[in-house]
Design a protein around this motif. Sequence first.
Motif, short mmCIF file in Angstrom:
data_model
loop_
_atom_site.label_atom_id
_atom_site.label_comp_id
_atom_site.label_asym_id
_atom_site.label_seq_id
_atom_site.Cartn_x
_atom_site.Cartn_y
_atom_site.Cartn_z
N VAL A 181 0.80 -1.23 0.00
CA VAL A 181 0.00 0.00 0.00
C VAL A 181 0.84 1.28 0.00
O VAL A 181 0.59 2.19 -0.79
CB VAL A 181 -0.96 0.01 1.21
CG1 VAL A 181 -1.71 1.32 1.32
CG2 VAL A 181 -1.94 -1.16 1.12
N THR B 136 2.59 2.73 -3.28
CA THR B 136 1.58 3.15 -4.26
C THR B 136 0.98 4.49 -3.88
O THR B 136 0.87 5.40 -4.72
CB THR B 136 0.46 2.09 -4.36
OG1 THR B 136 1.05 0.85 -4.73
CG2 THR B 136 -0.60 2.48 -5.37
N LEU B 137 0.61 4.62 -2.61
CA LEU B 137 0.01 5.88 -2.17
C LEU B 137 1.02 7.03 -2.17
O LEU B 137 0.67 8.15 -2.53
CB LEU B 137 -0.64 5.72 -0.80
CG LEU B 137 -1.88 4.84 -0.77
CD1 LEU B 137 -2.45 4.77 0.63
CD2 LEU B 137 -2.93 5.33 -1.74
N THR C 225 1.40 8.26 -5.63
CA THR C 225 0.23 9.07 -6.00
C THR C 225 0.32 10.45 -5.36
O THR C 225 0.03 11.46 -6.01
CB THR C 225 -1.07 8.37 -5.57
OG1 THR C 225 -1.12 7.09 -6.19
CG2 THR C 225 -2.28 9.16 -5.98
N LEU D 173 -6.70 6.44 0.44
CA LEU D 173 -6.78 5.13 1.08
C LEU D 173 -8.15 4.50 0.85
O LEU D 173 -8.24 3.30 0.56
CB LEU D 173 -6.49 5.28 2.57
CG LEU D 173 -6.02 4.07 3.32
CD1 LEU D 173 -4.88 3.35 2.61
CD2 LEU D 173 -5.59 4.46 4.72
N ASP E 97 -10.09 5.05 -1.69
CA ASP E 97 -10.08 4.64 -3.09
C ASP E 97 -9.31 3.34 -3.26
O ASP E 97 -9.73 2.45 -4.01
CB ASP E 97 -9.49 5.74 -3.97
CG ASP E 97 -9.41 5.32 -5.42
OD1 ASP E 97 -10.47 5.01 -6.02
OD2 ASP E 97 -8.28 5.27 -5.96
N HIS E 98 -8.19 3.21 -2.57
CA HIS E 98 -7.40 1.98 -2.65
C HIS E 98 -8.20 0.79 -2.13
O HIS E 98 -8.20 -0.28 -2.73
CB HIS E 98 -6.09 2.15 -1.86
CG HIS E 98 -5.08 1.11 -2.16
ND1 HIS E 98 -4.29 1.14 -3.29
CD2 HIS E 98 -4.73 -0.02 -1.49
CE1 HIS E 98 -3.49 0.08 -3.29
NE2 HIS E 98 -3.75 -0.64 -2.20
N ARG F 183 -10.66 -0.18 -4.77
CA ARG F 183 -10.05 -0.92 -5.88
C ARG F 183 -9.69 -2.34 -5.48
O ARG F 183 -9.91 -3.29 -6.24
CB ARG F 183 -8.82 -0.17 -6.41
CG ARG F 183 -9.22 1.03 -7.27
CD ARG F 183 -8.05 1.74 -7.93
NE ARG F 183 -7.38 2.58 -6.95
CZ ARG F 183 -6.12 2.40 -6.56
NH1 ARG F 183 -5.38 1.45 -7.06
NH2 ARG F 183 -5.58 3.20 -5.67
N VAL F 184 -9.15 -2.52 -4.28
CA VAL F 184 -8.78 -3.85 -3.80
C VAL F 184 -10.02 -4.74 -3.65
O VAL F 184 -9.96 -5.95 -3.88
CB VAL F 184 -7.99 -3.76 -2.47
CG1 VAL F 184 -7.86 -5.11 -1.80
CG2 VAL F 184 -6.61 -3.16 -2.72
#
Length: 160
Positions: free
Chosen positions: A70, A73-74, A77, A131, A133-134, A137-138
């Motif tokens: 995580v 990736t964040l 971004t 987070l 949004d993540h 998506r997950v």
Amino acid sequence: MVIDSRLRAVYDGRTEADPEQQQMVEQFVASLGPGGAEAVLDGACTLIYMFMTWLRAACEEHDKDVIEHVVPTLVATMRMMPKAFRPEVIPTMAGLLVAAGTGLSPNLWRAQYGDWTSAEMNPLEATAVLLADHVNRVSGGDHDFATRLITEALSSPDED
């Protein structure tokens, strides 16, 4: 509510916050006074903790490390969003994610470094949105999953 509103704007392709929504949020926070504003801050940290807890469980099911999966990736971004994340706040937001990902309270983690600054408020909110949004998506791309996750967590004590 604020996080869900920001996510809907992103999913609808809007790049600017709805001025009416922003004004309502600002009025709401101003009406709370210092104690209420602190409660909103604590709430944002709690959301980050809850999302990272869910992500940690999801990663463990697939023998992955939540920090490795995580945080990079964040952070990448965040670096692409210089208006929301000035470079100097990115390490703080990354530290917050690592703390939450390892089961530490983000509020207690931050307390050892002093009070939150006004310059960190927008990045904190944006971190919670990224987070959420993540998590969405997950979960398979369900745009409402993160909101339901929190809603169910808030309503479950009432059911006990």
